[in-house]
Design a protein around this motif. Structure first.
Motif, PDB file in Angstrom:
ATOM      1  N   ILE A 149       9.531   3.449  -1.900  1.00 59.81           N
ATOM      2  CA  ILE A 149       9.785   2.390  -0.923  1.00 59.81           C
ATOM      3  C   ILE A 149       8.739   2.442   0.190  1.00 59.81           C
ATOM      4  CG2 ILE A 149      11.424   1.491   0.777  1.00 59.81           C
ATOM      5  CD1 ILE A 149      13.665   2.667  -0.980  1.00 59.81           C
ATOM      6  N   GLY A 150       8.455   3.663   0.671  1.00 59.88           N
ATOM      7  CA  GLY A 150       7.475   3.828   1.746  1.00 59.88           C
ATOM      8  C   GLY A 150       6.089   3.348   1.347  1.00 59.88           C
ATOM      9  N   ALA A 151       5.677   3.655   0.113  1.00 59.31           N
ATOM     10  CA  ALA A 151       4.347   3.253  -0.354  1.00 59.31           C
ATOM     11  C   ALA A 151       4.240   1.734  -0.482  1.00 59.31           C
ATOM     12  CB  ALA A 151       4.048   3.913  -1.705  1.00 59.31           C
ATOM     13  N   TRP A 152       5.278   1.103  -1.044  1.00 57.67           N
ATOM     14  CA  TRP A 152       5.270  -0.350  -1.208  1.00 57.67           C
ATOM     15  C   TRP A 152       5.245  -1.049   0.152  1.00 57.67           C
ATOM     16  CZ3 TRP A 152       4.683  -3.393  -5.432  1.00 57.67           C
ATOM     17  CH2 TRP A 152       4.991  -4.748  -5.304  1.00 57.67           C
ATOM     18  N   TRP A 153       6.078  -0.571   1.060  1.00 56.37           N
ATOM     19  CA  TRP A 153       6.168  -1.166   2.402  1.00 56.37           C
ATOM     20  C   TRP A 153       4.853  -1.005   3.170  1.00 56.37           C
ATOM     21  CZ3 TRP A 153       5.811   1.089   7.284  1.00 56.37           C
ATOM     22  CH2 TRP A 153       6.222   0.277   8.365  1.00 56.37           C
ATOM     23  N   ALA A 154       4.285   0.193   3.160  1.00 58.10           N
ATOM     24  CA  ALA A 154       3.066   0.458   3.929  1.00 58.10           C
ATOM     25  C   ALA A 154       1.862  -0.295   3.379  1.00 58.10           C
ATOM     26  CB  ALA A 154       2.775   1.961   3.944  1.00 58.10           C
ATOM     27  N   ALA A 155       1.740  -0.354   2.049  1.00 62.24           N
ATOM     28  CA  ALA A 155       0.612  -1.085   1.449  1.00 62.24           C
ATOM     29  C   ALA A 155       0.681  -2.562   1.803  1.00 62.24           C
ATOM     30  CB  ALA A 155       0.606  -0.891  -0.065  1.00 62.24           C
ATOM     31  N   GLY A 156       1.889  -3.121   1.795  1.00 66.93           N
ATOM     32  CA  GLY A 156       2.045  -4.524   2.163  1.00 66.93           C
ATOM     33  C   GLY A 156       1.628  -4.787   3.596  1.00 66.93           C
ATOM     34  N   HIS A 157       1.991  -3.882   4.502  1.00 66.23           N
ATOM     35  CA  HIS A 157       1.628  -4.045   5.909  1.00 66.23           C
ATOM     36  C   HIS A 157       0.138  -3.809   6.128  1.00 66.23           C
ATOM     37  CE1 HIS A 157       5.400  -4.670   8.189  1.00 66.23           C
ATOM     38  NE2 HIS A 157       5.948  -4.169   7.093  1.00 66.23           N
ATOM     39  N   ALA A 158      -0.465  -2.899   5.364  1.00 66.38           N
ATOM     40  CA  ALA A 158      -1.898  -2.627   5.519  1.00 66.38           C
ATOM     41  C   ALA A 158      -2.734  -3.861   5.212  1.00 66.38           C
ATOM     42  CB  ALA A 158      -2.313  -1.475   4.605  1.00 66.38           C
ATOM     43  N   MET A 159      -2.275  -4.682   4.257  1.00 74.83           N
ATOM     44  CA  MET A 159      -3.025  -5.876   3.866  1.00 74.83           C
ATOM     45  C   MET A 159      -2.978  -6.964   4.933  1.00 74.83           C
ATOM     46  SD  MET A 159      -2.346  -6.270  -0.256  1.00 74.83           S
ATOM     47  CE  MET A 159      -0.557  -6.332  -0.142  1.00 74.83           C
ATOM     48  N   THR A 160      -1.948  -6.955   5.758  1.00 75.55           N
ATOM     49  CA  THR A 160      -1.805  -8.008   6.775  1.00 75.55           C
ATOM     50  C   THR A 160      -2.111  -7.518   8.188  1.00 75.55           C
ATOM     51  OG1 THR A 160       0.568  -7.497   6.978  1.00 75.55           O
ATOM     52  CG2 THR A 160      -0.059  -9.190   5.402  1.00 75.55           C
ATOM     53  N   THR A 215      -3.142  -4.670  -5.399  1.00 71.34           N
ATOM     54  CA  THR A 215      -3.840  -5.598  -6.292  1.00 71.34           C
ATOM     55  C   THR A 215      -3.822  -7.023  -5.763  1.00 71.34           C
ATOM     56  OG1 THR A 215      -1.814  -5.915  -7.609  1.00 71.34           O
ATOM     57  CG2 THR A 215      -3.361  -4.226  -8.362  1.00 71.34           C
ATOM     58  N   GLY A 216      -2.909  -7.308  -4.839  1.00 71.40           N
ATOM     59  CA  GLY A 216      -2.851  -8.650  -4.265  1.00 71.40           C
ATOM     60  C   GLY A 216      -3.821  -8.869  -3.123  1.00 71.40           C
ATOM     61  N   ALA A 217      -4.579  -7.848  -2.743  1.00 68.20           N
ATOM     62  CA  ALA A 217      -5.522  -7.966  -1.624  1.00 68.20           C
ATOM     63  C   ALA A 217      -6.905  -8.381  -2.125  1.00 68.20           C
ATOM     64  CB  ALA A 217      -5.620  -6.643  -0.878  1.00 68.20           C
ATOM     65  N   ASP A 218      -7.600  -9.192  -1.320  1.00 72.41           N
ATOM     66  CA  ASP A 218      -8.978  -9.575  -1.666  1.00 72.41           C
ATOM     67  C   ASP A 218      -9.878  -8.348  -1.765  1.00 72.41           C
ATOM     68  OD1 ASP A 218      -8.218 -12.221  -1.656  1.00 72.41           O
ATOM     69  OD2 ASP A 218      -8.860 -12.572   0.419  1.00 72.41           O
ATOM     70  N   ALA A 219      -9.567  -7.323  -0.944  1.00 70.63           N
ATOM     71  CA  ALA A 219     -10.386  -6.113  -0.904  1.00 70.63           C
ATOM     72  C   ALA A 219     -10.332  -5.332  -2.217  1.00 70.63           C
ATOM     73  CB  ALA A 219      -9.931  -5.205   0.251  1.00 70.63           C
ATOM     74  N   PHE A 220      -9.395  -5.678  -3.115  1.00 71.80           N
ATOM     75  CA  PHE A 220      -9.269  -4.981  -4.396  1.00 71.80           C
ATOM     76  C   PHE A 220     -10.530  -5.172  -5.241  1.00 71.80           C
ATOM     77  CE2 PHE A 220      -7.499  -4.058  -8.617  1.00 71.80           C
ATOM     78  CZ  PHE A 220      -6.743  -2.932  -8.332  1.00 71.80           C
ATOM     79  N   ALA A 221     -11.299  -6.214  -4.934  1.00 69.55           N
ATOM     80  CA  ALA A 221     -12.536  -6.485  -5.672  1.00 69.55           C
ATOM     81  C   ALA A 221     -13.557  -5.364  -5.518  1.00 69.55           C
ATOM     82  CB  ALA A 221     -13.149  -7.800  -5.194  1.00 69.55           C
ATOM     83  N   SER A 257      -4.114  -6.147  11.396  1.00 68.91           N
ATOM     84  CA  SER A 257      -5.475  -6.356  11.898  1.00 68.91           C
ATOM     85  C   SER A 257      -6.282  -5.087  11.661  1.00 68.91           C
ATOM     86  CB  SER A 257      -5.443  -6.681  13.395  1.00 68.91           C
ATOM     87  OG  SER A 257      -5.143  -5.526  14.154  1.00 68.91           O
ATOM     88  N   ARG A 258      -7.583  -5.267  11.426  1.00 72.19           N
ATOM     89  CA  ARG A 258      -8.431  -4.112  11.141  1.00 72.19           C
ATOM     90  C   ARG A 258      -8.452  -3.126  12.317  1.00 72.19           C
ATOM     91  NH1 ARG A 258      -8.003  -6.313   6.857  1.00 72.19           N
ATOM     92  NH2 ARG A 258      -6.236  -4.940   7.168  1.00 72.19           N
ATOM     93  N   VAL A 259      -8.342  -3.634  13.546  1.00 67.30           N
ATOM     94  CA  VAL A 259      -8.332  -2.751  14.720  1.00 67.30           C
ATOM     95  C   VAL A 259      -7.133  -1.812  14.663  1.00 67.30           C
ATOM     96  CG1 VAL A 259      -8.088  -2.656  17.230  1.00 67.30           C
ATOM     97  CG2 VAL A 259      -9.590  -4.373  16.188  1.00 67.30           C
ATOM     98  N   TRP A 260      -5.958  -2.368  14.397  1.00 69.12           N
ATOM     99  CA  TRP A 260      -4.754  -1.549  14.335  1.00 69.12           C
ATOM    100  C   TRP A 260      -4.750  -0.650  13.109  1.00 69.12           C
ATOM    101  CZ3 TRP A 260      -1.439   0.049  17.706  1.00 69.12           C
ATOM    102  CH2 TRP A 260      -1.274  -0.671  18.900  1.00 69.12           C
ATOM    103  N   LEU A 261      -5.289  -1.128  11.990  1.00 68.88           N
ATOM    104  CA  LEU A 261      -5.366  -0.296  10.795  1.00 68.88           C
ATOM    105  C   LEU A 261      -6.243   0.921  11.060  1.00 68.88           C
ATOM    106  CD1 LEU A 261      -4.588   0.094   7.849  1.00 68.88           C
ATOM    107  CD2 LEU A 261      -6.560  -1.300   7.194  1.00 68.88           C
ATOM    108  N   ASN A 262      -7.361   0.714  11.749  1.00 67.93           N
ATOM    109  CA  ASN A 262      -8.239   1.835  12.096  1.00 67.93           C
ATOM    110  C   ASN A 262      -7.542   2.824  13.027  1.00 67.93           C
ATOM    111  OD1 ASN A 262     -10.456   0.934  10.591  1.00 67.93           O
ATOM    112  ND2 ASN A 262     -11.134  -0.421  12.233  1.00 67.93           N
ATOM    113  N   ARG A 263      -6.760   2.308  13.964  1.00 70.73           N
ATOM    114  CA  ARG A 263      -6.040   3.194  14.876  1.00 70.73           C
ATOM    115  C   ARG A 263      -5.001   4.029  14.135  1.00 70.73           C
ATOM    116  NH1 ARG A 263      -4.922  -1.309  19.632  1.00 70.73           N
ATOM    117  NH2 ARG A 263      -7.017  -1.260  20.560  1.00 70.73           N
ATOM    118  N   VAL A 264      -4.289   3.384  13.214  1.00 70.19           N
ATOM    119  CA  VAL A 264      -3.274   4.093  12.437  1.00 70.19           C
ATOM    120  C   VAL A 264      -3.920   5.179  11.577  1.00 70.19           C
ATOM    121  CG1 VAL A 264      -1.605   3.850  10.555  1.00 70.19           C
ATOM    122  CG2 VAL A 264      -1.636   2.181  12.410  1.00 70.19           C
ATOM    123  N   ILE A 265      -5.066   4.856  10.975  1.00 69.39           N
ATOM    124  CA  ILE A 265      -5.766   5.825  10.133  1.00 69.39           C
ATOM    125  C   ILE A 265      -6.236   7.018  10.964  1.00 69.39           C
ATOM    126  CG2 ILE A 265      -7.903   6.178   8.831  1.00 69.39           C
ATOM    127  CD1 ILE A 265      -7.432   3.439   7.591  1.00 69.39           C
TER     128      ILE A 265
END
Length: 269
Positions: A93-104, A208-214, A106-114
């Motif tokens: 559940i955690g992996a599915w939820w987090a991956a979905g949020h990572a795709m939406t 797989t639903g993210a454009d970045a998957f390319a 903002s890159r600024v917040w994603l970088n901060r979380v990382i």
């Protein structure tokens, strides 16, 4: 293959080998070190780096699980299937939820979380170095509803970290299995892989639903060379076990990871 692609693949093999050696020395996949390299050295955007790292981790974990079956028989692992299922109930559940949020996100917040997660893993590594576990002890909670609920919660948190960093999560799963369920650390290492593989597959499918998957198509030559380097490095790291005291090695790697986290965050800005 163009000259630039060949050079990039060569760097990928070298980086994969070095990271594989580091991971092999401490019994980890090395993905926590790979992410800063993908962002810093190879200039991959954050989400692309996470997806690339996730795919690499899948390859490494599948290889490690096959190899470890020779050391810890399947029938031994089967007796602890309840531990695996307890943690999976939360981690999937955690992996599915987090991956979905990572795709939406903002890159600024994603970088901060990382940054926070890499720094947190560094602290975990340093803590294990100086307050390390030996061969299991009495579990924190006796078997029952309380331990089950704590296991699901812990699994959820580990699934989130695994999805957002593209890691297997062994550095969190192993101490959780040892401390919460009282398992021997060698058995915990194999059980952690049994939790990691389904958790990573769920996160990977979500991405797989993210454009970045390319990125996996675009960087296929580098991916293959880095995967090869990782396998070679892991084998070398295993052969070098014992050359450096574990406490010193874990301390050094913890410091390196903390510095890498800070530099990764600075690079992303």
């Amino acid at each position: 293959m163009t000259t630039s692609t060949a050079a990039r693949s060569g760097k990928g093999f070298a980086a994969g080998t070095l990271i594989g050696i580091l991971g092999g020395l401490v019994g980890l996949g090395g993905a926590e070190f790979r992410l800063p390299v993908l962002i810093g050295m190879f200039k991959l955007p954050t989400l692309e780096a996470i997806i690339f790292n996730k795919a690499m981790s899948l390859v490494v974990v599948m290889a490690a699980l096959v190899f470890r079956v020779k050391t810890i028989p399947v029938d031994v692992l089967a007796t602890h299937l309840d531990v695996v299922l307890n943690l999976l109930a939360g981690s999937l559940i955690g992996a599915w939820w987090a991956a979905g949020h990572a795709m939406t996100m903002s890159r600024v917040w994603l970088n901060r979380v990382i940054l926070l997660l890499l720094a947190g893993l560094s602290i975990v590594m340093l803590s294990e170095a100086w307050f390390g576990m030996q061969h299991g002890a009495a579990p924190l909670f006796e078997a029952g509803m309380v331990r089950m609920v704590v296991g699901v919660a812990a699994g959820f948190g580990i699934g989130v970290v695994a999805a957002l960093l593209g890691v297997a999560g062994g550095e969190l799963l192993i101490p959780t299995i040892v401390l919460l369920f009282g398992q021997d650390i060698k058995v915990a290492g194999s059980l952690s892989l049994m939790v990691s593989l389904p958790t990573m597959i769920v996160g990977f499918l979500r991405y797989t639903g993210a454009d970045a998957f390319a990125v996996l198509r675009r960087e296929k030559p580098m991916f293959l060379s880095m995967a090869g380097g990782s396998v070679v490095g892991a084998a070398l790291g295993g052969l070098m076990l014992g050359l450096v005291p574990t406490q010193i090695l874990m301390t050094l790697l913890g410091v390196i990871l903390l510095i890498s986290a800070i530099k990764t965050y600075q690079h992303s800005h």
